[in-house]
Design a protein around this motif. Structure first.
Motif, mmCIF file in Angstrom:
data_model
loop_
_atom_site.group_PDB
_atom_site.id
_atom_site.type_symbol
_atom_site.label_atom_id
_atom_site.label_comp_id
_atom_site.label_asym_id
_atom_site.label_seq_id
_atom_site.Cartn_x
_atom_site.Cartn_y
_atom_site.Cartn_z
ATOM 1 N N LYS A 15 0.821 -1.208 0.000
ATOM 2 C CA LYS A 15 0.000 0.000 0.000
ATOM 3 C C LYS A 15 0.858 1.264 0.000
ATOM 4 O O LYS A 15 0.543 2.263 -0.657
ATOM 5 N N GLU A 18 2.123 1.785 -3.469
ATOM 6 C CA GLU A 18 1.045 2.252 -4.337
ATOM 7 C C GLU A 18 0.736 3.727 -4.105
ATOM 8 O O GLU A 18 0.501 4.491 -5.053
ATOM 9 N N VAL A 19 0.757 4.133 -2.834
ATOM 10 C CA VAL A 19 0.530 5.549 -2.518
ATOM 11 C C VAL A 19 1.639 6.408 -3.104
ATOM 12 O O VAL A 19 1.393 7.484 -3.677
ATOM 13 N N VAL A 22 1.124 6.851 -6.827
ATOM 14 C CA VAL A 22 0.084 7.841 -7.130
ATOM 15 C C VAL A 22 0.614 9.260 -6.930
ATOM 16 O O VAL A 22 0.391 10.152 -7.755
ATOM 17 N N ILE A 23 1.348 9.464 -5.826
ATOM 18 C CA ILE A 23 1.917 10.789 -5.555
ATOM 19 C C ILE A 23 2.934 11.168 -6.627
ATOM 20 O O ILE A 23 2.975 12.319 -7.089
ATOM 21 N N CYS A 64 -5.779 12.826 -7.506
ATOM 22 C CA CYS A 64 -4.741 12.135 -6.729
ATOM 23 C C CYS A 64 -5.280 11.715 -5.363
ATOM 24 O O CYS A 64 -5.077 10.576 -4.928
ATOM 25 N N GLN A 67 -7.706 8.811 -5.813
ATOM 26 C CA GLN A 67 -7.023 7.546 -6.096
ATOM 27 C C GLN A 67 -6.399 6.953 -4.841
ATOM 28 O O GLN A 67 -6.416 5.727 -4.643
ATOM 29 N N ILE A 68 -5.873 7.790 -3.985
ATOM 30 C CA ILE A 68 -5.290 7.310 -2.730
ATOM 31 C C ILE A 68 -6.377 6.731 -1.825
ATOM 32 O O ILE A 68 -6.192 5.701 -1.170
ATOM 33 N N LEU A 71 -7.409 3.143 -2.560
ATOM 34 C CA LEU A 71 -6.415 2.091 -2.304
ATOM 35 C C LEU A 71 -6.671 1.350 -0.995
ATOM 36 O O LEU A 71 -6.189 0.232 -0.812
#
Length: 272
Positions: A15, A18-19, A22-23, A64, A67-68, A71
């Protein structure tokens, strides 16, 4: 991001990666936006370009965040519910942030109608009160920044800019400025008028021609005769500079031709 599941067994680490992805994508998109709009601004530094750059960055930031949220399981259901209840969400957001949304909508109107551009000299008047006067420095989705002549920055919400009277000295193509010169009663009026006209026409920053430049006797005043002419220039800055130079040249030329510019003389009598 199911590809990462094959290589990473730790769910917390997965996770976190993945974060970060996205950032990173959000940062990359912002960099691309800055580069693209920087190239566009070199060709045309318009308020609609500034406004849409700010708007696009806000959209990227909002996507953004969304999307976070998707997750994580405990925020995924919330985000889906909010998206499915878009009408209710829109109503709540509109009520809670009506002033902020009003500024965004006003910014859209301003960028479309273009009552001013970046670096324009403007005066913002509301209800007979001057709110700000200076050069337009920037515009965002919320406010317009006006740099005053003494170096301060006035941050005015777009809704106020949209509802106020904007006096834009750069909106018209040419700028006319009245120039008045006072001469004494003993001076030759015709000669003074001819010399003043010649000085105005010959200045490099004026648009005046011999045919379209007139010098009038405006007033027979208590201390002298007042001559008046209109100095035409491409911009306000050119007008200020031209009128200043013309006044300096008038002092020299009038003195050389014995044309006196009157001034007040105070006589003081004392008694012993």
């Amino acid at each position: 991001m199911g590809i990462l599941d094959k290589y990473i067994d730790n769910p917390i680490l997965l996770k976190a990666i993945e974060v970060l992805i996205v950032i990173a994508v959000c940062v990359l998109l912002n960099i691309i936006v800055n580069i693209v709009f920087k190239k566009i601004s070199k060709r045309k530094d318009a308020i609609n370009i500034k406004f849409f750059k700010s708007l696009l960055r806000v959209v990227i930031f909002a996507v953004c965040i969304y999307q976070i949220l998707t997750l994580f399981s405990f925020t995924k259901d919330i985000s889906k519910t909010l998206m499915q209840s878009s009408a209710l969400l829109l109503a709540i957001a509109t009520f809670a942030a009506q002033h902020a949304l009003g500024n965004v909508i006003s910014g859209l109107f301003l960028s479309a109608s273009k009552p001013y551009e970046i670096n324009d000299k403007v005066k913002v008047v509301s209800g007979g009160t001057i709110l700000a006067e200076g050069n337009v420095a920037d515009i965002s989705i919320r406010h317009t920044i006006i740099r005053t002549y003494d170096g301060q920055s006035c941050i005015i919400p777009n809704s106020i800019m949209d509802s106020s009277v904007i006096v834009n000295t750069n909106y018209t193509k040419d700028v006319g400025n009245f120039l008045e010169v006072e001469i004494s009663y003993d001076s030759d009026v015709e000669l003074a008028s001819h010399l003043l006209k010649d000085i105005i026409v010959k200045h490099p920053k004026t648009l005046n021609t011999e045919e379209k430049t007139n010098v009038f006797l405006k007033e027979i005043a208590s201390s002298g005769l007042i001559l008046k002419a209109t100095v035409w220039s491409p911009t306000v800055d050119d007008s200020f500079m031209a009128c200043s130079d013309i006044r300096k040249e008038v002092l020299k030329v009038f003195k050389a031709h014995n044309i006196e510019i009157p001034y007040d003389i105070i006589t003081i009598k004392t008694t012993e």
